[in-house]
Design a protein around this motif. Structure first.
Motif, short mmCIF file in Angstrom:
data_model
loop_
_atom_site.label_atom_id
_atom_site.label_comp_id
_atom_site.label_asym_id
_atom_site.label_seq_id
_atom_site.Cartn_x
_atom_site.Cartn_y
_atom_site.Cartn_z
N GLN A 1 -3.41 -18.30 -6.46
CA GLN A 1 -3.10 -17.00 -7.03
C GLN A 1 -4.07 -15.96 -6.48
N ILE A 2 -3.56 -14.89 -5.90
CA ILE A 2 -4.38 -13.81 -5.37
C ILE A 2 -4.52 -12.75 -6.46
N VAL A 3 -5.74 -12.47 -6.86
CA VAL A 3 -6.01 -11.49 -7.91
C VAL A 3 -6.93 -10.42 -7.33
N PHE A 4 -6.54 -9.15 -7.46
CA PHE A 4 -7.34 -8.07 -6.90
C PHE A 4 -7.19 -6.78 -7.68
N ASP A 5 -8.19 -5.92 -7.56
CA ASP A 5 -8.14 -4.55 -8.06
C ASP A 5 -7.99 -3.63 -6.86
N THR A 6 -7.27 -2.54 -7.05
CA THR A 6 -7.14 -1.53 -6.01
C THR A 6 -8.20 -0.45 -6.25
N LEU A 7 -9.09 -0.28 -5.29
CA LEU A 7 -10.14 0.72 -5.40
C LEU A 7 -9.68 2.07 -4.86
N TYR A 8 -8.98 2.05 -3.73
CA TYR A 8 -8.38 3.26 -3.14
C TYR A 8 -6.96 2.94 -2.73
N TYR A 9 -6.07 3.90 -2.97
CA TYR A 9 -4.67 3.79 -2.55
C TYR A 9 -4.31 5.13 -1.94
N LEU A 10 -4.19 5.16 -0.62
CA LEU A 10 -3.92 6.37 0.15
C LEU A 10 -2.56 6.20 0.82
N ASP A 11 -1.71 7.20 0.73
CA ASP A 11 -0.30 7.01 1.06
C ASP A 11 0.25 8.14 1.93
N SER A 12 1.06 7.75 2.92
CA SER A 12 1.82 8.70 3.73
C SER A 12 3.26 8.21 3.79
N ILE B 1 2.76 4.92 6.29
CA ILE B 1 1.76 3.88 6.00
C ILE B 1 1.12 4.10 4.64
N SER B 2 0.49 3.06 4.15
CA SER B 2 -0.42 3.16 3.01
C SER B 2 -1.71 2.46 3.43
N ILE B 3 -2.83 3.02 3.00
CA ILE B 3 -4.13 2.41 3.26
C ILE B 3 -4.76 2.13 1.91
N LEU B 4 -5.30 0.93 1.76
CA LEU B 4 -5.93 0.59 0.50
C LEU B 4 -7.22 -0.16 0.70
N GLU B 5 -8.10 0.04 -0.25
CA GLU B 5 -9.28 -0.81 -0.35
C GLU B 5 -9.08 -1.63 -1.60
N ILE B 6 -9.21 -2.94 -1.45
CA ILE B 6 -9.07 -3.82 -2.60
C ILE B 6 -10.35 -4.62 -2.81
N LYS B 7 -10.50 -5.06 -4.04
CA LYS B 7 -11.59 -5.95 -4.41
C LYS B 7 -10.97 -7.23 -4.92
N ARG B 8 -11.19 -8.32 -4.21
CA ARG B 8 -10.67 -9.62 -4.63
C ARG B 8 -11.45 -10.11 -5.84
N LEU B 9 -10.74 -10.45 -6.90
CA LEU B 9 -11.35 -10.94 -8.12
C LEU B 9 -11.29 -12.46 -8.23
N ASP B 10 -10.64 -13.08 -7.26
CA ASP B 10 -10.42 -14.52 -7.29
C ASP B 10 -11.36 -15.30 -6.37
N GLN B 11 -12.42 -14.64 -5.92
CA GLN B 11 -13.36 -15.30 -5.02
C GLN B 11 -14.47 -15.99 -5.81
#
Length: 115
Positions: free
Chosen positions: A2-13, A16-26
């Motif tokens: 299971q991949i669990v993450f929070d989205t820190l940045y979500y930038l959209d055009s 494309i979309s650019i995101l920074e995520i933080k993995r919570l499942d590590q």
């Protein structure tokens, strides 16, 4: 897995979309580069590309991120991403306060767990 993450940045055009995520499942003791990831989502192909983080600059008004693949600058509302290799330029909206669309969530999950 299971991949669990929070989205820190979500930038959209439009393209494309650019995101920074933080993995919570590590596991405890994971390195920063195993936890934090900058990703580019191509809306046409529905594919994720990893952006190789190099450095950042930050002020009260403007954020800048430098990647092997390009340069990103953005404010609380908008910004620009410039690709390094094909000189593509994208005007982006900062949608970090909005929920991440399911199609992007699924692409992120598949990127980290393709099986």
């Amino acid at each position: 897995m299971q991949i669990v993450f929070d989205t820190l940045y979500y930038l959209d055009s439009k393209e494309i979309s650019i995101l920074e995520i933080k993995r919570l499942d590590q596991p405890a003791g994971s390195t920063v580069d195993q936890i934090f990831h900058w990703l580019l989502f191509n809306k046409e192909t529905k594919q994720i590309q990893h952006l190789t983080f190099r450095s950042l600059d930050s002020s009260s008004v403007l954020e800048e991120r430098f990647f092997v693949e390009g340069f990103l600058k953005f404010s609380e509302t908008e910004g620009t991403y410039i690709q390094k290799f094909n000189s593509g330029q994208f005007e982006i909206k900062n949608r970090s306060t909005e929920p991440l669309p399911e199609v992007i969530k699924e692409a992120v999950r598949l990127y980290f767990d393709p099986a």
